[in-house]
Design an enzyme around this catalytic site. Sequence first.
Site, mmCIF file in Angstrom:
data_model
loop_
_atom_site.group_PDB
_atom_site.id
_atom_site.type_symbol
_atom_site.label_atom_id
_atom_site.label_comp_id
_atom_site.label_asym_id
_atom_site.label_seq_id
_atom_site.Cartn_x
_atom_site.Cartn_y
_atom_site.Cartn_z
ATOM 1 C CG ASP A 1 28.336 24.039 45.378
ATOM 2 O OD1 ASP A 1 28.481 22.921 45.897
ATOM 3 O OD2 ASP A 1 29.204 24.577 44.677
ATOM 4 N NE ARG B 1 12.252 14.213 27.997
ATOM 5 C CZ ARG B 1 11.146 14.433 28.674
ATOM 6 N NH1 ARG B 1 11.108 15.374 29.604
ATOM 7 N NH2 ARG B 1 10.068 13.705 28.436
ATOM 8 C CB THR C 1 25.075 24.779 41.344
ATOM 9 O OG1 THR C 1 26.044 24.458 42.368
ATOM 10 C CG2 THR C 1 24.178 25.863 41.905
ATOM 11 C CG MET D 1 31.205 17.476 46.451
ATOM 12 S SD MET D 1 30.883 17.416 44.697
ATOM 13 C CE MET D 1 32.449 16.817 44.118
ATOM 14 N N GLY E 1 25.934 26.807 37.414
ATOM 15 C CA GLY E 1 25.996 27.447 38.732
ATOM 16 C C GLY E 1 26.528 28.870 38.668
ATOM 17 N NE ARG F 1 38.803 3.417 61.594
ATOM 18 C CZ ARG F 1 38.717 2.107 61.491
ATOM 19 N NH1 ARG F 1 37.932 1.562 60.574
ATOM 20 N NH2 ARG F 1 39.395 1.329 62.302
ATOM 21 N N GLY G 1 20.922 13.369 60.857
ATOM 22 C CA GLY G 1 21.049 13.274 62.307
ATOM 23 C C GLY G 1 22.491 13.315 62.784
ATOM 24 C CB ALA G 2 25.486 15.113 61.594
ATOM 25 N N GLY H 1 30.377 22.682 37.186
ATOM 26 C CA GLY H 1 30.161 21.390 37.841
ATOM 27 C C GLY H 1 28.843 20.788 37.372
HETATM 28 P P1 ADP Z 1 29.830 26.597 38.258
HETATM 29 O O1 ADP Z 1 29.005 27.169 37.157
HETATM 30 O O2 ADP Z 1 29.439 25.198 38.602
HETATM 31 O O3 ADP Z 1 29.920 27.520 39.457
HETATM 32 P P2 ADP Z 1 32.639 27.305 37.580
HETATM 33 O O4 ADP Z 1 32.769 28.278 38.686
HETATM 34 O O5 ADP Z 1 33.739 26.342 37.356
HETATM 35 O O6 ADP Z 1 31.323 26.394 37.681
HETATM 36 O O7 ADP Z 1 32.414 28.139 36.222
HETATM 37 C C1 ADP Z 1 32.211 27.479 35.001
HETATM 38 C C2 ADP Z 1 32.827 28.254 33.874
HETATM 39 O O8 ADP Z 1 32.179 29.529 33.749
HETATM 40 C C3 ADP Z 1 34.303 28.602 34.024
HETATM 41 O O9 ADP Z 1 35.144 27.558 33.633
HETATM 42 C C4 ADP Z 1 34.448 29.799 33.086
HETATM 43 O O10 ADP Z 1 34.553 29.367 31.749
HETATM 44 C C5 ADP Z 1 33.105 30.498 33.264
HETATM 45 N N1 ADP Z 1 33.233 31.602 34.245
HETATM 46 C C6 ADP Z 1 33.265 31.514 35.589
HETATM 47 N N2 ADP Z 1 33.404 32.730 36.152
HETATM 48 C C7 ADP Z 1 33.486 33.619 35.134
HETATM 49 C C8 ADP Z 1 33.646 35.036 35.040
HETATM 50 N N3 ADP Z 1 33.752 35.796 36.135
HETATM 51 N N4 ADP Z 1 33.670 35.580 33.817
HETATM 52 C C9 ADP Z 1 33.559 34.825 32.700
HETATM 53 N N5 ADP Z 1 33.415 33.497 32.732
HETATM 54 C C10 ADP Z 1 33.376 32.882 33.906
#
Ligand code: ADP
Length: 323
Positions: free
Chosen positions: A127, A21, A125, A169, A102, A247, A185-186, A11
Amino acid sequence: MKRIAVLTSGGDAPGMNAAIRAVVRTGVAQGWEVLGVRHGYAGLARGEMAPLGARDVGGILQLGGTVLGSARCPEFRTELGRRRALQALRGKGVEALVVIGGNGSQAGAYELLRLGFPVVGVASTIDNDLVGSDVTIGVDTALNVALESIDRLKTTASSHGRAFLVEVMGRDCGYLALMAGIAGGAEAVVIPEVDTEPEAVAQELRWAYDRGKSHALVVVAEGAKLNAARLADYFHQHEKRLGFELRVTILGHVQRGGAPGAFDRLLATRLGAGAVDALARGENGVLVGWVRGEVTTTPLAAVVGRQKALDPELLKLAGLLAR
Ligand code: ADP
């Protein structure tokens, strides 16, 4: 060390460009060549990488998203996919890889490390669920985007006397929802980490009106079991009894877009530079993060497969402040 590569994966998060950079410019300052990999692990497996100079990363500091492109790559979850990536890296004479991303992306980085390739992760990330960084690149900007919408909704909620639900998200992690709830302030926050009954949310909002509030707002994380659709359904069924309607606003990918704020630009710059520093002192197999106000490194082995827990004090605070 002569040549490293950098990629963004998973993500996208506001500030990833500032991190790219920083990796390129501090890498060049070390006298290394820095290759930019396109489209995350998918591009890596296809050998899509080219040298980036200091000028090539000009004008990207203030841009959201990632100029290198990101991708989800199922193939990288297989040994074959990772071997292909390894071959591409070695074929281009790359000696180390910086992975900006992430939890999933760092899991991928760890797999490359286990195949014997030097990697350094950069915590990025929205998250904020990575162990090894108090805060990750993109969280602050995403929170500010969510808050802007929440503030606007509160204004219209005050003038029309109806309750609002904002979905933010967070597939597995309620950090964004909890913090947006506190800062916005929810009256109630619904997150994946806590099981919540729809009637409990309805009562929180009802009590808010009873206490003389002119608005009632619930922030819901997209990954909560009691998601926006289920809550909206419940409120619709019980609208007469509750005496107000709900809503729903789903912020979705709006939160990822936009220019990174000052905090994320500075964090990304420091973590990107920290990744090059780590490699320069011969360290790899680590995640570069921000812990107690300092750039730190944590072994990927201690990061991968875990999720940072929410601070229970913050959960308590969210409840107290909704009064
Ligand atoms: P984020 O890094 O934002 O958490 P994802 O969970 O979609 O995003 O992971 C990004 C990419 O990292 C995946 O599409 C995959 O190519 C790779 N990846 C995720 N988990 C594994 C894993 N357990 N082993 C190898 N590659 C992984």
